[in-house]
Design a protein around this motif. Structure first.
Motif, PDB file in Angstrom:
ATOM      1  N   ALA A   1       0.822  -1.207   0.000  1.00  0.00           N
ATOM      2  CA  ALA A   1       0.000   0.000   0.000  1.00  0.00           C
ATOM      3  C   ALA A   1       0.859   1.261   0.000  1.00  0.00           C
ATOM      4  O   ALA A   1       0.539   2.237  -0.688  1.00  0.00           O
ATOM      5  CB  ALA A   1      -0.927  -0.010   1.211  1.00  0.00           C
ATOM      6  N   THR A   2       1.962   1.251   0.737  1.00  0.00           N
ATOM      7  CA  THR A   2       2.809   2.445   0.831  1.00  0.00           C
ATOM      8  C   THR A   2       3.517   2.743  -0.481  1.00  0.00           C
ATOM      9  O   THR A   2       3.438   3.867  -1.005  1.00  0.00           O
ATOM     10  CB  THR A   2       3.845   2.259   1.955  1.00  0.00           C
ATOM     11  OG1 THR A   2       3.156   2.027   3.195  1.00  0.00           O
ATOM     12  CG2 THR A   2       4.719   3.488   2.073  1.00  0.00           C
ATOM     13  N   PHE A   3       4.209   1.754  -1.024  1.00  0.00           N
ATOM     14  CA  PHE A   3       4.954   1.995  -2.262  1.00  0.00           C
ATOM     15  C   PHE A   3       4.015   2.173  -3.458  1.00  0.00           C
ATOM     16  O   PHE A   3       4.342   2.915  -4.389  1.00  0.00           O
ATOM     17  CB  PHE A   3       5.930   0.855  -2.511  1.00  0.00           C
ATOM     18  CG  PHE A   3       7.088   0.838  -1.561  1.00  0.00           C
ATOM     19  CD1 PHE A   3       7.810   1.988  -1.317  1.00  0.00           C
ATOM     20  CD2 PHE A   3       7.447  -0.314  -0.900  1.00  0.00           C
ATOM     21  CE1 PHE A   3       8.874   1.993  -0.429  1.00  0.00           C
ATOM     22  CE2 PHE A   3       8.512  -0.330  -0.013  1.00  0.00           C
ATOM     23  CZ  PHE A   3       9.225   0.831   0.224  1.00  0.00           C
ATOM     24  N   GLY A   4       2.879   1.502  -3.454  1.00  0.00           N
ATOM     25  CA  GLY A   4       1.913   1.719  -4.523  1.00  0.00           C
ATOM     26  C   GLY A   4       1.367   3.135  -4.510  1.00  0.00           C
ATOM     27  O   GLY A   4       1.228   3.774  -5.567  1.00  0.00           O
ATOM     28  N   ASN A   5       1.068   3.662  -3.329  1.00  0.00           N
ATOM     29  CA  ASN A   5       0.588   5.031  -3.224  1.00  0.00           C
ATOM     30  C   ASN A   5       1.678   6.027  -3.597  1.00  0.00           C
ATOM     31  O   ASN A   5       1.405   7.067  -4.217  1.00  0.00           O
ATOM     32  CB  ASN A   5       0.106   5.283  -1.794  1.00  0.00           C
ATOM     33  CG  ASN A   5      -0.580   6.619  -1.646  1.00  0.00           C
ATOM     34  OD1 ASN A   5      -1.495   6.961  -2.392  1.00  0.00           O
ATOM     35  ND2 ASN A   5      -0.137   7.406  -0.679  1.00  0.00           N
ATOM     36  N   LEU A   6       2.919   5.719  -3.237  1.00  0.00           N
ATOM     37  CA  LEU A   6       4.036   6.592  -3.621  1.00  0.00           C
ATOM     38  C   LEU A   6       4.225   6.601  -5.136  1.00  0.00           C
ATOM     39  O   LEU A   6       4.453   7.667  -5.736  1.00  0.00           O
ATOM     40  CB  LEU A   6       5.311   6.116  -2.922  1.00  0.00           C
ATOM     41  CG  LEU A   6       6.571   6.940  -3.165  1.00  0.00           C
ATOM     42  CD1 LEU A   6       6.400   8.357  -2.624  1.00  0.00           C
ATOM     43  CD2 LEU A   6       7.777   6.279  -2.505  1.00  0.00           C
ATOM     44  N   ASN A   7       4.135   5.460  -5.760  1.00  0.00           N
ATOM     45  CA  ASN A   7       4.259   5.384  -7.216  1.00  0.00           C
ATOM     46  C   ASN A   7       3.116   6.131  -7.898  1.00  0.00           C
ATOM     47  O   ASN A   7       3.309   6.791  -8.929  1.00  0.00           O
ATOM     48  CB  ASN A   7       4.267   3.923  -7.650  1.00  0.00           C
ATOM     49  CG  ASN A   7       4.532   3.755  -9.124  1.00  0.00           C
ATOM     50  OD1 ASN A   7       5.406   4.389  -9.695  1.00  0.00           O
ATOM     51  ND2 ASN A   7       3.754   2.886  -9.768  1.00  0.00           N
ATOM     52  N   TYR A   8       1.935   6.038  -7.313  1.00  0.00           N
ATOM     53  CA  TYR A   8       0.785   6.750  -7.867  1.00  0.00           C
ATOM     54  C   TYR A   8       0.980   8.260  -7.785  1.00  0.00           C
ATOM     55  O   TYR A   8       0.695   8.988  -8.746  1.00  0.00           O
ATOM     56  CB  TYR A   8      -0.468   6.332  -7.093  1.00  0.00           C
ATOM     57  CG  TYR A   8      -1.691   7.156  -7.396  1.00  0.00           C
ATOM     58  CD1 TYR A   8      -2.450   6.920  -8.543  1.00  0.00           C
ATOM     59  CD2 TYR A   8      -2.103   8.166  -6.524  1.00  0.00           C
ATOM     60  CE1 TYR A   8      -3.581   7.678  -8.814  1.00  0.00           C
ATOM     61  CE2 TYR A   8      -3.229   8.923  -6.791  1.00  0.00           C
ATOM     62  CZ  TYR A   8      -3.964   8.677  -7.932  1.00  0.00           C
ATOM     63  OH  TYR A   8      -5.074   9.425  -8.198  1.00  0.00           O
ATOM     64  N   GLY A   9       1.472   8.740  -6.651  1.00  0.00           N
ATOM     65  CA  GLY A   9       1.611  10.174  -6.462  1.00  0.00           C
ATOM     66  C   GLY A   9       2.724  10.810  -7.267  1.00  0.00           C
ATOM     67  O   GLY A   9       2.663  12.005  -7.570  1.00  0.00           O
ATOM     68  N   THR A  10       3.741  10.035  -7.615  1.00  0.00           N
ATOM     69  CA  THR A  10       4.890  10.609  -8.326  1.00  0.00           C
ATOM     70  C   THR A  10       4.821  10.438  -9.837  1.00  0.00           C
ATOM     71  O   THR A  10       5.369  11.265 -10.571  1.00  0.00           O
ATOM     72  CB  THR A  10       6.191   9.977  -7.819  1.00  0.00           C
ATOM     73  OG1 THR A  10       6.104   8.554  -7.932  1.00  0.00           O
ATOM     74  CG2 THR A  10       6.435  10.350  -6.359  1.00  0.00           C
ATOM     75  N   THR A  11       4.165   9.395 -10.323  1.00  0.00           N
ATOM     76  CA  THR A  11       4.170   9.136 -11.771  1.00  0.00           C
ATOM     77  C   THR A  11       2.767   8.939 -12.344  1.00  0.00           C
ATOM     78  O   THR A  11       2.370   9.648 -13.265  1.00  0.00           O
ATOM     79  CB  THR A  11       5.015   7.884 -12.082  1.00  0.00           C
ATOM     80  OG1 THR A  11       4.474   6.763 -11.375  1.00  0.00           O
ATOM     81  CG2 THR A  11       6.464   8.087 -11.671  1.00  0.00           C
TER      82      THR A  11
END
Length: 351
Positions: free
Chosen positions: A157-167
């Motif tokens: 959930a954390t890295f998926g949300n980070l990937n969503y917010g940056t790219t």
């Protein structure tokens, strides 16, 4: 002393002769059995079943070692290796997908359901730890499975949300906007508020002579998009379309080297959608308007590119790249954890 009478002496002699003959018979039988049957090697050693016996040696004079290792069930090993990894990949993909953009509450609800399912998995190892459930005969994989599943939920959930917010969010934003063709000579900024990719025509250029750099820690660069005919930039009624960039110009002179400014086939713009730098770009446009005496009504900011669709797709490609990197990294991590658990269980006598 009274001498033994004849009858009594006769009886005693018979008794002694009988006893002596029986001993000879027993001795003869034991000698025959010993000659007929060879003595086994090591028969002089004590037998394990006898009191005080320590057992004999094997024929190669080495003590026999009994294997006490237990066979390990391979099914839980594969479950602990692949199930947490698949859960991590599923949550990473869910948080990076368009479902997060279109239905964020549903997306986070699915993450919460996954988290509750992992919490339910922790009930069994908790009962075993508290002694309220019988311990398993083999290695206890319940606790390991619960911990790695919890880690998979948090990291996915954390890295998926980070990937969503940056790219990925940038790709979804551009995808939700339209694409159109317009001319700076006849169009205004208000008409293109809903478009993210704009082709300004083959005669559109950057008017670098009217560019400005606004300095505030970073340098915010702007240059108006205009139309050229016969090598001369035509004056516009309103300058609403601006190419922008960060730290790619001189704040003390008309200089602009942002994007594909030197590409003669670049005649398109990809809309700038950020909010954190928009105010500084507006200040730069206001400075250009005051310095060059031009009119600006509804300024829109663009990255000057040749193919705005390819630029848009580059954000999606970046998101996919980080997703694949995350998959490989988590599988490596999960494999390492399972390997360490197997090594620990082997120390306890499982193979």
């Amino acid at each position: 002393l009274k001498p033994i009478s004849a009858p009594y002496s006769f009886q005693v002699g018979l008794l002694i002769r009988a006893l002596t003959g029986s001993e000879r018979i027993l001795h003869r039988k034991s000698s025959m059995q010993a000659e007929d049957r060879p003595i086994a090697r090591g028969a002089y050693m004590s037998r394990p079943g006898l009191y005080g016996g320590f057992g004999g040696f094997s024929p190669d004079n080495k003590p026999a070692v009994r294997d006490t290792r237990h066979r390990m069930n391979i099914v839980p090993v594969y479950q602990c290796l692949f199930v947490p990894w698949l859960l991590y990949c599923a949550l990473f993909a869910l948080m990076s997908s368009s479902a997060h953009y279109d239905r964020p509450y549903l997306c986070w609800g699915l993450v919460a359901v996954a988290a509750l399912g992992v919490v339910a998995l922790g009930w069994t190892p908790l009962k075993i730890l508290l002694g309220r459930a019988p311990a398993t005969n083999g290695p206890n994989w319940y606790g390991f499975f619960f911990v790695t599943m919890a880690v998979a939920v948090v990291l996915g959930a954390t890295f998926g949300n980070l990937n969503y917010g940056t790219t990925m969010i940038k790709y979804y934003d551009y995808q939700s906007l339209g694409t159109t063709e317009a001319s700076p000579l006849t169009s205004s900024g208000q008409e293109l508020m809903d478009d993210g990719r704009v082709s300004f025509g083959n005669n559109s250029v950057l008017d670098i002579k009217r560019s400005v750099g606004f300095k505030n820690m970073d340098t915010y660069c702007v240059a108006p998009i205009t139309v050229v005919e016969g090598g001369v930039s035509l004056p516009l009624e309103t300058y609403d379309f601006w190419a922008v960039g960060l730290n790619c110009c001189n704040s003390n002179a008309a200089d602009f080297s942002c994007g594909e400014y030197a590409n003669p086939t670049a005649h398109s713009g990809l809309r700038y959608l950020g909010d954190e730098q928009r105010a500084f770009f507006r200040l730069a446009v206001q400075e250009a308007s005051a310095a060059y005496g031009i009119q600006v009504k509804h300024p829109l900011f663009y990255f000057w590119v040749q193919d705005p669709t390819a630029e848009m797709d580059s954000f999606k490609s970046e998101g996919y790249k980080y997703f694949l990197i995350g998959m490989l990294c988590h599988f490596t991590w999960q494999s390492l954890c399972v390997g360490l658990a197997l090594a620990a269980f082997s120390k306890l006598g499982y193979a």
